[in-house]
Design a protein around this motif. Structure first.
Motif, PDB file in Angstrom:
ATOM      1  N   THR A  55       0.913  -1.306  -0.111  1.00 52.04           N
ATOM      2  CA  THR A  55       0.106  -0.019  -0.191  1.00 52.04           C
ATOM      3  C   THR A  55       0.891   1.167   0.097  1.00 52.04           C
ATOM      4  OG1 THR A  55      -0.026   0.249   2.387  1.00 52.04           O
ATOM      5  CG2 THR A  55      -1.961  -1.166   1.611  1.00 52.04           C
ATOM      6  N   HIS A 252      -9.931   4.209   2.344  1.00 56.00           N
ATOM      7  CA  HIS A 252     -10.206   2.892   1.498  1.00 56.00           C
ATOM      8  C   HIS A 252      -9.533   3.156   0.130  1.00 56.00           C
ATOM      9  CE1 HIS A 252     -13.435   4.645  -1.016  1.00 56.00           C
ATOM     10  NE2 HIS A 252     -14.022   4.732   0.154  1.00 56.00           N
ATOM     11  N   GLY A 253      -9.341   2.022  -0.750  1.00 57.28           N
ATOM     12  CA  GLY A 253      -8.336   1.871  -1.824  1.00 57.28           C
ATOM     13  C   GLY A 253      -8.942   3.092  -2.969  1.00 57.28           C
ATOM     14  N   ARG A 260      -6.768  10.216   1.306  1.00 58.29           N
ATOM     15  CA  ARG A 260      -6.461   9.065   2.224  1.00 58.29           C
ATOM     16  C   ARG A 260      -5.506   9.683   3.051  1.00 58.29           C
ATOM     17  NH1 ARG A 260      -4.989   3.993  -2.094  1.00 58.29           N
ATOM     18  NH2 ARG A 260      -3.950   3.328  -0.471  1.00 58.29           N
ATOM     19  N   VAL A 280      -6.890  -1.807   3.764  1.00 56.99           N
ATOM     20  CA  VAL A 280      -5.843  -0.919   3.013  1.00 56.99           C
ATOM     21  C   VAL A 280      -4.923  -0.272   4.391  1.00 56.99           C
ATOM     22  CG1 VAL A 280      -6.745   1.403   3.090  1.00 56.99           C
ATOM     23  CG2 VAL A 280      -5.291   0.889   1.393  1.00 56.99           C
TER      24      VAL A 280
END
Length: 376
Positions: A55, A252-253, A260, A280
């Motif tokens: 990530t 979240h992705g 983020r 994530v």
């Protein structure tokens, strides 16, 4: 000592136990010893060390740790990730980089465009290696094999908190024959500094239970991390809590990278002491003083449970994890035997509603979590 002596390693240790330092310190030592210095140059960049992580957040965290450890030396560490503009990242790495930390997608892009040359790598590190070896990332790694320095010419290191037997088999392809498997504690085991509580809770009762649990976060800014399975559920839960004046944010992705990073920053600063997340945020992310992890929905795989609850109780601190178990859920029923084993191994209370029909499957799970010692 093994890394300094060039041994390939597959290492498994509990979350929050210092795995980044375990590989970063000897790698930096070795690069200094060999007289490596960060030098500005044109593409392609030829790094001595490549660290891959699944990530963007974890890549940035690893790079920060390297920068701290490299201070006062001639070694430089930079990162490349998706979601950030390409040109500034390229300029930064060409300004001088010995250690490159990357997500596989962006690395593959730069290698394909001849911006990075991996043929002279001294060290290849897979952090959260079991995630890096699953089918999503394994395809990218396989596609880059002919671009990497030969495995006999480099030192390859794999680190994670969970290593199931089939993942170990996949990892062996990238390691020398005489690699070492090093395990600290129980392979795939949960951190003993986390008090685990499982609550039997039907789907319709979960939100009211969650509100009760979150009162300390609302009153005392107690940092609480809530895990759900889907991106949609993440945003839905965050907005519902915010409407009730619980200071929550989500990650979240599918969220824009800037959002983020802002969500993590708000959580770390205490501005939003409740963070709702998908997996994530489950792996590797080190957020100081997370007091409580809540599994609003249990993950499909027990390894993800171990990673999730490892966001608290780090570096010897105490933490607590609460998980909702829905007896009607097929996912929860499937993970139940493995969950019983995780609780038992960590000397945690196993509630009555989890006991009973899971013994045989637990034995299978135990086998899947033990190191695979063939060809050693």
């Amino acid at each position: 000592p093994n890394i300094i002596n060039g041994k390939d390693i597959m290492a498994c240790a509990q979350t929050g136990s210092g795995k980044t330092g375990a590989y970063a310190i000897p790698i930096i030592h070795k690069l200094i010893e060999e007289g490596c210095e960060a030098e500005e140059g044109d593409a392609p960049l030829v790094p001595e060390c490549l660290v891959l992580a699944p990530t963007r957040e974890l890549v940035q965290q690893i790079q920060k740790d390297f920068v701290k450890l490299c201070r006062g030396t001639s070694i430089a560490c930079n990162y490349i990730v998706g979601g950030h503009a390409v040109r500034p990242q390229l300029e930064r790495i060409l300004g001088g980089t010995n250690v490159l930390v990357a997500t596989p997608g962006r690395l593959n892009d730069f290698v394909g465009k001849n911006k990075i040359d991996l043929s002279s790598l001294k060290f290849l590190v897979l952090d959260e290696a079991d995630r890096m070896l699953d089918m999503g990332f394994k395809g990218i790694l396989d596609g880059m094999q002919d671009k990497l320095a030969d495995k006999d010419e480099r030192t390859t290191l794999m680190f994670s908190a969970t290593f199931e037997a089939e993942v170990q088999e996949l990892g062996k392809e990238m390691l020398k024959e005489d690699y070492l498997f090093i395990a600290i504690g129980i392979v795939g085991g949960a951190c003993s500094t986390v008090a685990q509580t499982i609550i039997s809770c039907e789907k319709k009762e979960k939100f009211d239970k969650l509100k009760e649990i979150l009162e300390p976060a609302k009153e005392n800014q107690e940092r609480t991390l809530i895990f759900v399975e889907t991106k949609r559920q993440t945003d839905y839960l965050a907005s519902k809590l915010c409407q009730l004046e619980y200071p929550a944010t989500s990650i979240h992705g599918d969220r824009d990278q800037r959002l983020r990073e802002q969500a993590l920053a708000d959580f770390k600063s205490g501005e939003a002491p409740i963070l709702i997340a998908t997996n994530v945020a489950a792996r590797g992310i080190d957020i100081p003083n997370v007091k409580h992890v809540v599994n609003f929905e249990l993950p499909k795989e027990i390894g993800e449970y171990v990673h999730r609850i490892g966001r608290t109780g780090r570096c010897g601190n105490r933490g607590k994890a609460t998980s909702f178990f829905d007896p009607e859920s097929d996912v929860d029923s499937t993970v139940k035997p493995a969950l019983v084993k995780i609780l038992s191994d960590a000397q945690q209370e196993v509630p009555d509603f989890l006991k009973g029909d899971g013994g045989a499957v637990s034995a299978v799970q135990e086998q899947a979590c033990s190191p695979c010692f063939s060809k050693r």
